[in-house]
Design a protein around this motif. Structure first.
Motif, PDB file in Angstrom:
ATOM      1  N   ARG A 174      44.172  39.964  35.439  1.00  0.00           N
ATOM      2  CA  ARG A 174      43.256  41.045  35.751  1.00  0.00           C
ATOM      3  C   ARG A 174      41.765  40.540  35.515  1.00  0.00           C
ATOM      4  N   LYS A 175      41.277  40.582  34.539  1.00  0.00           N
ATOM      5  CA  LYS A 175      39.798  40.694  34.266  1.00  0.00           C
ATOM      6  C   LYS A 175      39.140  40.094  35.797  1.00  0.00           C
ATOM      7  N   ASP A 176      39.936  38.451  35.811  1.00  0.00           N
ATOM      8  CA  ASP A 176      38.952  37.970  37.385  1.00  0.00           C
ATOM      9  C   ASP A 176      39.204  39.186  38.308  1.00  0.00           C
ATOM     10  N   LEU A 177      40.425  39.713  38.615  1.00  0.00           N
ATOM     11  CA  LEU A 177      40.155  40.274  39.410  1.00  0.00           C
ATOM     12  C   LEU A 177      39.373  41.474  39.926  1.00  0.00           C
ATOM     13  N   ALA A 178      38.732  42.004  38.485  1.00  0.00           N
ATOM     14  CA  ALA A 178      37.957  43.161  38.320  1.00  0.00           C
ATOM     15  C   ALA A 178      36.534  42.208  38.625  1.00  0.00           C
ATOM     16  N   ILE A 179      36.326  41.929  37.989  1.00  0.00           N
ATOM     17  CA  ILE A 179      34.631  40.956  39.007  1.00  0.00           C
ATOM     18  C   ILE A 179      35.071  41.060  40.522  1.00  0.00           C
ATOM     19  N   CYS A 180      36.190  40.352  40.958  1.00  0.00           N
ATOM     20  CA  CYS A 180      36.257  40.496  42.421  1.00  0.00           C
ATOM     21  C   CYS A 180      35.919  42.053  43.387  1.00  0.00           C
ATOM     22  N   LEU A 181      36.559  42.716  42.870  1.00  0.00           N
ATOM     23  CA  LEU A 181      36.490  44.407  43.250  1.00  0.00           C
ATOM     24  C   LEU A 181      35.216  44.611  42.741  1.00  0.00           C
ATOM     25  N   ASP A 182      34.900  44.398  42.575  1.00  0.00           N
ATOM     26  CA  ASP A 182      33.641  45.369  41.914  1.00  0.00           C
ATOM     27  C   ASP A 182      32.322  44.186  42.796  1.00  0.00           C
ATOM     28  N   GLN A 183      33.030  42.848  43.024  1.00  0.00           N
ATOM     29  CA  GLN A 183      31.721  42.207  43.707  1.00  0.00           C
ATOM     30  C   GLN A 183      32.299  43.102  45.149  1.00  0.00           C
TER      31      GLN A 183
ATOM     32  N   HIS B 229      30.756  46.156  46.278  1.00  0.00           N
ATOM     33  CA  HIS B 229      29.064  45.749  46.316  1.00  0.00           C
ATOM     34  C   HIS B 229      28.946  45.006  47.334  1.00  0.00           C
ATOM     35  N   LEU B 230      29.708  44.307  48.081  1.00  0.00           N
ATOM     36  CA  LEU B 230      29.431  43.545  49.702  1.00  0.00           C
ATOM     37  C   LEU B 230      29.989  44.303  50.805  1.00  0.00           C
ATOM     38  N   GLN B 231      30.415  45.036  50.511  1.00  0.00           N
ATOM     39  CA  GLN B 231      31.549  46.446  50.884  1.00  0.00           C
ATOM     40  C   GLN B 231      32.712  45.355  51.977  1.00  0.00           C
TER      41      GLN B 231
ATOM     42  N   VAL C 243      45.043  43.931  50.018  1.00  0.00           N
ATOM     43  CA  VAL C 243      46.298  42.763  48.903  1.00  0.00           C
ATOM     44  C   VAL C 243      45.392  42.980  47.492  1.00  0.00           C
ATOM     45  N   THR C 244      44.672  42.211  47.608  1.00  0.00           N
ATOM     46  CA  THR C 244      43.867  42.069  46.325  1.00  0.00           C
ATOM     47  C   THR C 244      44.070  43.059  45.802  1.00  0.00           C
ATOM     48  N   ALA C 245      43.976  44.117  45.863  1.00  0.00           N
ATOM     49  CA  ALA C 245      43.630  45.831  44.833  1.00  0.00           C
ATOM     50  C   ALA C 245      44.894  45.945  44.722  1.00  0.00           C
ATOM     51  N   LEU C 246      46.204  45.450  45.499  1.00  0.00           N
ATOM     52  CA  LEU C 246      47.396  45.655  45.913  1.00  0.00           C
ATOM     53  C   LEU C 246      48.070  45.408  44.514  1.00  0.00           C
TER      54      LEU C 246
END
Length: 294
Positions: free
Chosen positions: A243-252, A255-257, A262-265
């Motif tokens: 979840r720490k890693d996915l939070a980084i992914c979702l935040d990025q 930023h990148l639009q 699926v990742t958020a789900l």
């Protein structure tokens, strides 16, 4: 060249860092270590030799190469830039490599801080988990300059089967984000497939034996299907860390639009498992979540 690197500092001796630093020591390199829990550093030196130090700064003094493998952005900031951080002990001409899975923006900030001091930098997150670290079979995704990469690549090979330069500073972290995005979807798909096979009355193991030979096959299927079928999750890569890693992914992604529905789900499915008390369960416990509704 890599021959000039003789003294190494390794910061962070968790389930990944402990064996990674051990591979370097076994290769005959002089390794100095630091860990926030000093008992782990003492245990490491008893097993591998080398030297342990009370602060990251002291471990990094006179080191040709400093390697970090800690928990998150805040931990990296503390051990690298804090009052007792490694950058206060490193000398010009040395090299800092961060194996932590962290944000690309932090990697870019560290690169700038290192360049101001005449120090090389690579962000170099790893994939392969504890098993990969212990077996020296990690995949390492690097961001930085070609010259810094060439200097350190032979040393990273002591605990990796694949070491690749992906672009400038931050590119390693961005590549690791792609890795975690793909894993999230794969594990959810595998969980749903096994759940469907179970409800259909099929022999799940036999199903996997058949479909793993075709287009559905994956590392997750090969290495996790048996423990998933047996409902065993006290191992592997913890949901808390995913979840720490996915939070980084979702935040990025924001930023990148970039769109990551699926990742958020799947991230929310992992939140459900945390609420079930499964923060330390392996990420493949997504199947347990599905079974909970039976």
């Amino acid at each position: 060249m890599s021959q000039t690197i003789k003294r190494i500092a390794f910061i962070g001796l968790g389930v990944m860092g402990h064996p990674m630093a051990g591979h370097l020591a076994r290769a005959g390199l002089e390794v100095h270590v630091y860990n926030r829990t000093s008992a782990k550093a003492e245990d490491w030196t008893e097993r591998y030799g080398g030297h342990h130090h009370p602060t990251p700064r002291q471990a990094a003094e006179q080191a040709d190469l400093v390697l970090l493998c800690v928990g998150n952005d805040d931990d990296v900031h503390e051990v690298a830039l804090g009052d007792d951080g490694v950058l206060h002990g490193m000398q010009a001409g040395s090299l800092l490599v961060d194996h932590t899975t962290a944000s690309a923006s932090l990697a870019e900030s560290l690169d700038t801080a290192c360049r101001e001091r005449g120090i090389g930098f690579l962000d170099a997150p790893v994939s392969g988990g504890q098993q990969g670290a212990e077996n020296g079979a990690l995949t390492i995704m690097c961001g930085g300059t070609e010259s810094d990469f060439a200097r350190v690549e032979p040393l990273l090979a002591h605990y990796a089967r694949a070491v690749n330069l992906m672009g400038p500073a931050g590119s390693g972290q961005l590549t690791k984000m792609v890795n975690q995005i793909c894993i999230a979807g794969l594990v959810q798909g595998l969980s749903e497939g096994l759940h469907f096979a179970e409800r259909a009355g099929l022999d799940q193991a036999r199903v996997v034996e058949v479909i793993s030979q075709g287009a559905a096959g994956s590392w997750q299927m090969e290495n996790r299907h048996r423990t998933m079928i047996d409902d065993e999750y006290e191992h592997g890569f913890a949901i808390d860390w995913m979840r720490k890693d996915l939070a980084i992914c979702l935040d990025q992604a924001r930023h990148l639009q970039a769109r990551l529905p699926v990742t958020a789900l799947v991230d929310q499915f992992y939140a459900d498992l945390q609420a079930m008390g499964g923060g330390r369960w392996d990420t493949s416990a997504l199947l347990r979540r599905l079974r909970a509704f039976d």
